[in-house]
Write a protein that holds these residues in place. Structure first.
Motif, PDB file in Angstrom:
ATOM      1  N   ALA A 189       0.814  -1.209   0.000  1.00 30.90           N
ATOM      2  CA  ALA A 189       0.000   0.000   0.000  1.00 30.90           C
ATOM      3  C   ALA A 189       0.851   1.264   0.000  1.00 30.90           C
ATOM      4  CB  ALA A 189      -0.921   0.005   1.223  1.00 30.90           C
ATOM      5  N   PHE A 190       2.113   1.153   0.437  1.00 23.82           N
ATOM      6  CA  PHE A 190       2.981   2.315   0.543  1.00 23.82           C
ATOM      7  C   PHE A 190       4.122   2.286  -0.469  1.00 23.82           C
ATOM      8  CE2 PHE A 190       1.687   0.836   4.836  1.00 23.82           C
ATOM      9  CZ  PHE A 190       0.611   1.696   4.983  1.00 23.82           C
ATOM     10  N   ALA A 191       4.094   1.320  -1.414  1.00 21.70           N
ATOM     11  CA  ALA A 191       5.182   1.165  -2.376  1.00 21.70           C
ATOM     12  C   ALA A 191       5.244   2.354  -3.332  1.00 21.70           C
ATOM     13  CB  ALA A 191       4.999  -0.126  -3.157  1.00 21.70           C
ATOM     14  N   PRO A 192       6.448   2.719  -3.788  1.00 26.82           N
ATOM     15  CA  PRO A 192       6.590   3.827  -4.735  1.00 26.82           C
ATOM     16  C   PRO A 192       5.952   3.485  -6.078  1.00 26.82           C
ATOM     17  CG  PRO A 192       8.697   3.267  -3.710  1.00 26.82           C
ATOM     18  CD  PRO A 192       7.742   2.164  -3.374  1.00 26.82           C
ATOM     19  N   PRO A 193       5.519   4.499  -6.823  1.00 28.60           N
ATOM     20  CA  PRO A 193       5.000   4.273  -8.165  1.00 28.60           C
ATOM     21  C   PRO A 193       6.146   3.910  -9.106  1.00 28.60           C
ATOM     22  CG  PRO A 193       5.196   6.613  -7.746  1.00 28.60           C
ATOM     23  CD  PRO A 193       5.517   5.916  -6.450  1.00 28.60           C
ATOM     24  N   PRO A 194       5.838   3.440 -10.303  1.00 28.09           N
ATOM     25  CA  PRO A 194       6.898   3.042 -11.242  1.00 28.09           C
ATOM     26  C   PRO A 194       7.912   4.144 -11.534  1.00 28.09           C
ATOM     27  CG  PRO A 194       4.776   2.239 -12.003  1.00 28.09           C
ATOM     28  CD  PRO A 194       4.499   3.133 -10.831  1.00 28.09           C
ATOM     29  N   GLU A 195       7.452   5.396 -11.514  1.00 27.92           N
ATOM     30  CA  GLU A 195       8.382   6.495 -11.816  1.00 27.92           C
ATOM     31  C   GLU A 195       9.293   6.842 -10.647  1.00 27.92           C
ATOM     32  OE1 GLU A 195       4.376   8.461 -10.720  1.00 27.92           O
ATOM     33  OE2 GLU A 195       5.090   6.657 -11.750  1.00 27.92           O
ATOM     34  N   GLY A 196       9.042   6.238  -9.479  1.00 33.35           N
ATOM     35  CA  GLY A 196       9.901   6.460  -8.325  1.00 33.35           C
ATOM     36  C   GLY A 196       9.754   7.846  -7.735  1.00 33.35           C
ATOM     37  N   GLY A 197      10.847   8.381  -7.206  1.00 34.09           N
ATOM     38  CA  GLY A 197      10.824   9.688  -6.569  1.00 34.09           C
ATOM     39  C   GLY A 197      12.194  10.012  -5.998  1.00 34.09           C
ATOM     40  N   ARG A 198      12.269  11.065  -5.222  1.00 30.66           N
ATOM     41  CA  ARG A 198      13.539  11.454  -4.605  1.00 30.66           C
ATOM     42  C   ARG A 198      13.855  10.500  -3.458  1.00 30.66           C
ATOM     43  NH1 ARG A 198      12.485  17.654  -3.299  1.00 30.66           N
ATOM     44  NH2 ARG A 198      10.407  16.806  -2.835  1.00 30.66           N
ATOM     45  N   ARG A 199      15.035   9.913  -3.500  1.00 33.49           N
ATOM     46  CA  ARG A 199      15.383   8.870  -2.537  1.00 33.49           C
ATOM     47  C   ARG A 199      15.957   9.459  -1.248  1.00 33.49           C
ATOM     48  NH1 ARG A 199      14.969   3.978  -4.512  1.00 33.49           N
ATOM     49  NH2 ARG A 199      16.072   3.147  -2.710  1.00 33.49           N
ATOM     50  N   SER A 200      15.508   8.901  -0.132  1.00 34.92           N
ATOM     51  CA  SER A 200      16.039   9.292   1.170  1.00 34.92           C
ATOM     52  C   SER A 200      15.950   8.094   2.110  1.00 34.92           C
ATOM     53  CB  SER A 200      15.273  10.484   1.743  1.00 34.92           C
ATOM     54  OG  SER A 200      13.915  10.150   1.957  1.00 34.92           O
ATOM     55  N   SER A 201      16.623   8.215   3.245  1.00 34.92           N
ATOM     56  CA  SER A 201      16.626   7.146   4.248  1.00 34.92           C
ATOM     57  C   SER A 201      16.445   7.747   5.628  1.00 34.92           C
ATOM     58  CB  SER A 201      17.949   6.365   4.218  1.00 34.92           C
ATOM     59  OG  SER A 201      18.167   5.726   2.989  1.00 34.92           O
ATOM     60  N   VAL A 202      15.829   6.978   6.523  1.00 32.19           N
ATOM     61  CA  VAL A 202      15.755   7.372   7.926  1.00 32.19           C
ATOM     62  C   VAL A 202      16.278   6.226   8.781  1.00 32.19           C
ATOM     63  CG1 VAL A 202      13.819   8.952   7.601  1.00 32.19           C
ATOM     64  CG2 VAL A 202      13.365   6.572   8.209  1.00 32.19           C
ATOM     65  N   MET A 203      16.866   6.584   9.918  1.00 34.87           N
ATOM     66  CA  MET A 203      17.415   5.597  10.832  1.00 34.87           C
ATOM     67  C   MET A 203      16.526   5.468  12.064  1.00 34.87           C
ATOM     68  SD  MET A 203      19.700   3.385  11.789  1.00 34.87           S
ATOM     69  CE  MET A 203      21.101   3.592  10.677  1.00 34.87           C
ATOM     70  N   MET A 204      15.907   4.299  12.218  1.00 37.53           N
ATOM     71  CA  MET A 204      15.163   3.992  13.441  1.00 37.53           C
ATOM     72  C   MET A 204      16.161   3.361  14.403  1.00 37.53           C
ATOM     73  SD  MET A 204      11.598   2.443  11.977  1.00 37.53           S
ATOM     74  CE  MET A 204      10.848   2.629  13.601  1.00 37.53           C
ATOM     75  N   LEU A 205      16.751   4.192  15.237  1.00 35.33           N
ATOM     76  CA  LEU A 205      17.878   3.750  16.054  1.00 35.33           C
ATOM     77  C   LEU A 205      17.462   3.492  17.496  1.00 35.33           C
ATOM     78  CD1 LEU A 205      20.876   3.141  16.144  1.00 35.33           C
ATOM     79  CD2 LEU A 205      21.295   5.568  16.605  1.00 35.33           C
ATOM     80  N   PHE A 206      17.544   2.233  17.886  1.00 34.83           N
ATOM     81  CA  PHE A 206      17.237   1.815  19.251  1.00 34.83           C
ATOM     82  C   PHE A 206      18.535   1.496  19.984  1.00 34.83           C
ATOM     83  CE2 PHE A 206      13.586   0.796  16.624  1.00 34.83           C
ATOM     84  CZ  PHE A 206      12.526   1.278  17.379  1.00 34.83           C
ATOM     85  N   GLY A 207      18.535   1.700  21.287  1.00 33.56           N
ATOM     86  CA  GLY A 207      19.706   1.389  22.092  1.00 33.56           C
ATOM     87  C   GLY A 207      19.310   1.152  23.532  1.00 33.56           C
ATOM     88  N   PRO A 208      20.252   0.670  24.369  1.00 33.35           N
ATOM     89  CA  PRO A 208      19.946   0.458  25.786  1.00 33.35           C
ATOM     90  C   PRO A 208      19.729   1.780  26.508  1.00 33.35           C
ATOM     91  CG  PRO A 208      22.275   0.053  25.342  1.00 33.35           C
ATOM     92  CD  PRO A 208      21.627   0.263  24.023  1.00 33.35           C
ATOM     93  N   ALA A 209      18.629   1.860  27.241  1.00 35.82           N
ATOM     94  CA  ALA A 209      18.303   3.085  27.963  1.00 35.82           C
ATOM     95  C   ALA A 209      18.939   3.079  29.348  1.00 35.82           C
ATOM     96  CB  ALA A 209      16.789   3.231  28.094  1.00 35.82           C
ATOM     97  N   GLU A 210      19.207   4.261  29.846  1.00 32.45           N
ATOM     98  CA  GLU A 210      19.697   4.360  31.218  1.00 32.45           C
ATOM     99  C   GLU A 210      18.619   3.856  32.168  1.00 32.45           C
ATOM    100  OE1 GLU A 210      21.055   8.227  32.195  1.00 32.45           O
ATOM    101  OE2 GLU A 210      22.403   8.393  30.463  1.00 32.45           O
TER     102      GLU A 210
END
Length: 230
Positions: free
Chosen positions: A26-47
């Motif tokens: 449902a969220f896939a890009p169309p055939p023509e694509g678009g401007r590419r970007s990335s996000v980091m979902m960064l998890f780590g040990p909490a205090e």
């Protein structure tokens, strides 16, 4: 401090890999694509125990989405070897986290944000050597936080965001940060995949604050709550 990643993160990785293609289609890009970007979902040990996730508050001077809560990330550059490399570079540039301290757990399927024609690749990461986070680039980031998952998973911190346009989607609040749209939908989905989500009252609705309204609902994942996927 160095810490092994928790079992729930590997459960999330396995569940994402095994997910029905229709979940992401449902969220896939169309055939023509678009401007590419990335996000980091960064998890780590909490205090104090458990885990946290790195979130940023976008600079209030930006032309688009000023003040929105997001994951570190940005446009993929020609020098980036992969979507994950772009996410690691942007995370270092925005909040000063050394890429060598991060394990890339999984690269998620691409998500198309139609209003701005962005093709965004979420990258799931584990910060095995956590430290402080800083708004290294003030032109992009107003502040950065490590939000404990225990606080975000608290049913009292969860609600459904509503907008006069008809938009409804998952929301979180932590330390004055109102988390909605793409970021909230993606975070909610990963917590679901990891089996961490506690039962929360979806009938509790909060209107989208005025400061986020000029552009209206901007994100592909705003559909997830309506479709029951996040």
């Amino acid at each position: 401090m160095t810490s092994g990643r928790p079992a729930w993160l590997d459960r999330a990785r396995a569940a994402i890999a095994a997910a029905d293609r229709g979940y992401f289609q449902a969220f896939a890009p169309p055939p023509e694509g678009g401007r590419r970007s990335s996000v980091m979902m960064l998890f780590g040990p909490a205090e104090g125990g458990g885990e946290d996730v790195v979130l940023t508050e976008r600079a209030h001077t930006l032309r688009t989405q000023p003040g929105d809560i997001s994951f570190p990330g940005g446009k993929r550059e020609p020098s980036d070897a992969s979507d994950a490399a772009a996410a690691l570079r942007e995370t270092q540039e925005e909040v000063g986290i050394d890429p060598a301290s991060i394990d890339v757990v999984e690269t998620l399927p691409e998500i198309y944000l139609s209003p701005r024609k962005f093709v965004v690749t979420p990258v799931l990461g584990w910060w095995r050597e956590p430290g402080g986070v800083d708004a290294i680039d003030p032109t992009e980031v107003h502040r950065a936080v490590r939000a404990p998952l225990a606080a975000l998973l608290d049913p009292a911190a969860r609600f459904t965001v509503s907008h006069p346009s008809g938009y409804r989607g998952p929301g979180f609040e932590f330390d004055g940060l109102f988390i909605w749209g793409f970021t909230a939908g993606l975070l909610s989905a990963v917590l679901d995949f990891g089996g961490l989500t506690q039962t929360w009252d979806r009938s509790v609705e909060r209107p989208l604050p005025d400061r986020y309204r000029p552009g209206g609902p901007r994100d592909a994942l705003t559909r997830t709550a309506t479709e029951g996927r996040a």
